[in-house]
Design a protein around this motif. Structure first.
Motif, short mmCIF file in Angstrom:
data_model
loop_
_atom_site.label_atom_id
_atom_site.label_comp_id
_atom_site.label_asym_id
_atom_site.label_seq_id
_atom_site.Cartn_x
_atom_site.Cartn_y
_atom_site.Cartn_z
N PRO A 129 -50.79 -60.93 5.46
CA PRO A 129 -51.16 -61.69 4.26
C PRO A 129 -50.18 -62.83 4.01
O PRO A 129 -48.98 -62.70 4.27
N SER A 130 -50.69 -63.94 3.51
CA SER A 130 -49.83 -65.10 3.29
C SER A 130 -48.75 -64.83 2.25
O SER A 130 -47.65 -65.36 2.34
N HIS A 131 -49.05 -63.96 1.26
CA HIS A 131 -48.05 -63.69 0.23
C HIS A 131 -46.91 -62.81 0.76
O HIS A 131 -45.89 -62.65 0.09
N SER A 132 -47.08 -62.24 1.97
CA SER A 132 -46.02 -61.44 2.58
C SER A 132 -45.13 -62.25 3.51
O SER A 132 -44.19 -61.71 4.08
N ILE A 133 -45.44 -63.53 3.69
CA ILE A 133 -44.69 -64.37 4.62
C ILE A 133 -43.46 -64.97 3.93
O ILE A 133 -43.58 -65.64 2.90
N GLU A 134 -42.29 -64.70 4.49
CA GLU A 134 -41.07 -65.29 3.95
C GLU A 134 -40.92 -66.74 4.39
O GLU A 134 -40.58 -67.62 3.60
N PRO A 157 -38.59 -59.39 3.63
CA PRO A 157 -37.95 -58.08 3.77
C PRO A 157 -38.65 -57.05 2.88
O PRO A 157 -38.88 -57.29 1.70
N GLY A 158 -38.99 -55.93 3.46
CA GLY A 158 -39.64 -54.88 2.69
C GLY A 158 -41.14 -54.99 2.59
O GLY A 158 -41.79 -54.11 2.03
N ALA A 159 -41.73 -56.08 3.14
CA ALA A 159 -43.19 -56.24 3.08
C ALA A 159 -43.85 -55.16 3.93
O ALA A 159 -43.37 -54.81 5.01
N ILE A 160 -44.97 -54.62 3.42
CA ILE A 160 -45.68 -53.56 4.14
C ILE A 160 -47.13 -53.94 4.34
O ILE A 160 -47.68 -54.77 3.61
N THR A 161 -47.76 -53.32 5.32
CA THR A 161 -49.17 -53.56 5.60
C THR A 161 -50.03 -52.68 4.70
O THR A 161 -49.52 -51.86 3.93
N ALA A 162 -51.34 -52.84 4.81
CA ALA A 162 -52.26 -52.01 4.03
C ALA A 162 -52.15 -50.55 4.42
O ALA A 162 -52.54 -49.66 3.66
N GLU A 163 -51.61 -50.29 5.62
CA GLU A 163 -51.44 -48.91 6.08
C GLU A 163 -50.13 -48.30 5.62
O GLU A 163 -49.83 -47.15 5.91
N GLY A 164 -49.31 -49.11 4.90
CA GLY A 164 -48.03 -48.63 4.44
C GLY A 164 -46.92 -48.75 5.45
O GLY A 164 -45.81 -48.22 5.25
N LEU A 165 -47.16 -49.47 6.56
CA LEU A 165 -46.15 -49.68 7.59
C LEU A 165 -45.44 -51.01 7.37
O LEU A 165 -46.00 -51.93 6.75
N GLN A 293 -25.06 -61.23 4.56
CA GLN A 293 -25.06 -60.22 3.51
C GLN A 293 -26.46 -59.63 3.41
O GLN A 293 -27.39 -60.30 2.97
N GLU A 294 -26.62 -58.40 3.85
CA GLU A 294 -27.92 -57.75 3.79
C GLU A 294 -28.17 -57.20 2.39
O GLU A 294 -27.26 -56.74 1.71
N GLU A 295 -29.44 -57.26 1.96
CA GLU A 295 -29.79 -56.80 0.63
C GLU A 295 -29.57 -55.30 0.46
O GLU A 295 -29.34 -54.82 -0.64
N THR A 296 -29.66 -54.57 1.56
CA THR A 296 -29.56 -53.11 1.49
C THR A 296 -28.13 -52.60 1.65
O THR A 296 -27.90 -51.40 1.62
N SER A 297 -27.18 -53.51 1.82
CA SER A 297 -25.79 -53.09 2.04
C SER A 297 -24.84 -53.97 1.25
O SER A 297 -25.07 -55.17 1.08
N ALA A 298 -23.77 -53.35 0.75
CA ALA A 298 -22.78 -54.10 -0.02
C ALA A 298 -21.80 -54.82 0.90
O ALA A 298 -21.10 -55.75 0.46
N GLU A 299 -21.73 -54.40 2.16
CA GLU A 299 -20.81 -55.00 3.11
C GLU A 299 -21.50 -56.02 3.99
O GLU A 299 -22.68 -55.87 4.33
N ALA A 300 -20.75 -57.06 4.36
CA ALA A 300 -21.29 -58.10 5.24
C ALA A 300 -21.39 -57.56 6.67
O ALA A 300 -20.65 -56.66 7.07
#
Length: 429
Positions: A129-134, A157-165, A293-300
């Protein structure tokens, strides 16, 4: 997971198979339901001794019609296929030739998407989907005798398909040849169009509601100093590098750095970069280390690219310094501003004759911040020199202030030459 269901194709007539696949393409969660129905019907046919002739025509009710662009079926609107192109060479997420479809819906932006369709079964193999494109890029394919461009789509980051993948990256190649066989619902190709220009235009149509557009290399940002042996005189925008044992190409673009084209590709937007540094700088090669700097981690996290050619060192270094990517202290400011190269902004602080580069407003702010830091350092330097024995007004314009700070002998020599001025200055202190 492919939306094509072999069991359905082996049981039901072609007309119904097509409608089922269209429905599953819109809602992949229904795939298991149709599979169960097909297995059930096939089992009953076997038990009852009925012929399994999927070529039989259905006796449709007069009120039921098949889906076509812009028409409805039982009150449901089928999204418009805005652009379609056959025999497209995909590399990611599948490596084969498929049909590219760009689906548009003027009333519902959430139904705008990019599809990979099987050309034999018409089953939809993947949907982004276009709204999932960064971000979307159009990058020249290196080391090809015939000019080709790879369209690279990065999901958020974190975008998922209709199947939840997790949503996957998408990479496909286009030639700079006339778009024979490509069809567009919005605009017919002109005599100057190629597969590349038409595809870029159609992708921009569905990305525009998201405030994005396809980014292409800009020589004002970076161009390689290494001449292409197969196309002399033509600029190259890639730098060959290794990430571990995997070889690929780095592209230095107006909104970040891309490494491709083997899966998984990497995209480093300016807002995610803490700092960039060099390691193992040798006579012919050097290594580039990108700290992100990853969003899921506090460390670089440090990512190293090795074996870059020294011929491109100056161009890369200039690019990094221009965007302040060598300065870790600017990382928070970049993240706070979150560079957005896809929105046009007024540019009042640049040369009007210079090439227009997206994201100019943020870049000017970065330059202002760097200038402010430099001014503060100059002021501190002047205060230090003045207290060290120079008379008021001397040394303000000197470019060698740092040398005098470090070499006390030079300051003593100057004190002896100044004679009475030094005595007067001492009395004032």
């Amino acid at each position: 997971m492919s939306s094509y269901i072999p069991e359905v194709a082996s049981v039901f007539p072609d007309e119904l198979v097509k409608r089922i696949h269209q429905t599953v393409a819109q809602n992949v969660k229904l795939q298991q339901l149709f599979l169960d129905i097909a297995v059930f019907v096939k089992t009953r046919q076997t038990q009852d001794g009925l012929p399994n002739d999927k070529k039989r025509k259905l006796e449709y009710d007069a009120t039921v019609t098949t889906h076509t662009n812009g028409t409805t079926q039982n009150g449901l609107t089928e999204p418009t296929i805005a652009y379609e192109c056959k025999d497209v060479s995909f590399q990611v997420p599948a490596r084969k030739k498929l049909k590219l479809q760009v689906v548009a819906d003027a009333q519902e932006a959430s139904r705008q998407e990019i599809r990979m369709q099987n050309q034999q079964s018409n089953g939809i193999e993947y949907v982004l989907p276009s709204h999932s494109i960064e971000q979307a890029f159009c990058l020249p394919v290196p080391d090809k005798q015939q000019r080709q461009w790879n369209f690279v789509l990065f999901p958020k980051p974190g975008a998922i398909t209709a199947e939840g993948l997790p949503s996957e990256q998408m990479v496909f190649a286009m030639n700079e040849t006339k778009p024979v066989g490509a069809t567009s619902a919005a605009q017919a190709p002109t005599e100057h169009d190629t597969f590349v220009t038409v595809t870029e235009r159609e992708l921009n149509r569905v990305l525009q509601p998201q405030g994005k557009h396809v980014v292409i290399p800009n020589p004002a940002e970076f161009a390689s100093s290494i001449e292409q042996a197969h196309r002399k005189g033509e600029k190259a925008y890639h730098v060959k590098a290794f990430r571990g044992s995997k070889d690929g190409y780095l592209f230095f673009l107006s909104n970040g750095i891309v490494f491709g084209f083997k899966k998984p590709l990497a995209y480093f937007p300016f807002s995610a970069v803490n700092a960039i540094s060099y390691q193992s700088v040798l006579q012919r090669t050097f290594n580039l280390v990108i700290s992100i700097q990853e969003e899921t981690s506090a460390e670089a996290k440090d990512i190293e690219f090795s074996m870059l050619d020294q011929a491109d060192f100056a161009g890369i270094d200039e690019y990094i310094k221009r965007h302040g990517l060598n300065d870790a202290s600017m990382a928070d400011e970049r993240r706070a501003k979150a560079y957005n190269v896809n929105k046009e902004k007024k540019r009042t602080d640049v040369d009007p004759d210079a090439p227009a580069v997206a994201g100019g407003e943020e870049q000017s702010e970065l330059q202002k911040a760097e200038q402010q830091m430099q001014d503060e350092e100059d002021e501190e330097e002047e205060d230090y020199v003045a207290s060290g024995g120079e008379s008021e007004g001397e040394g303000d314009d000197s470019d060698e202030g740092e040398e005098y700070d470090e070499d006390g002998g030079q300051e003593e020599g100057m004190d002896e030459d100044m004679g009475e001025e030094d005595d007067a200055e001492g009395d004032e202190e």
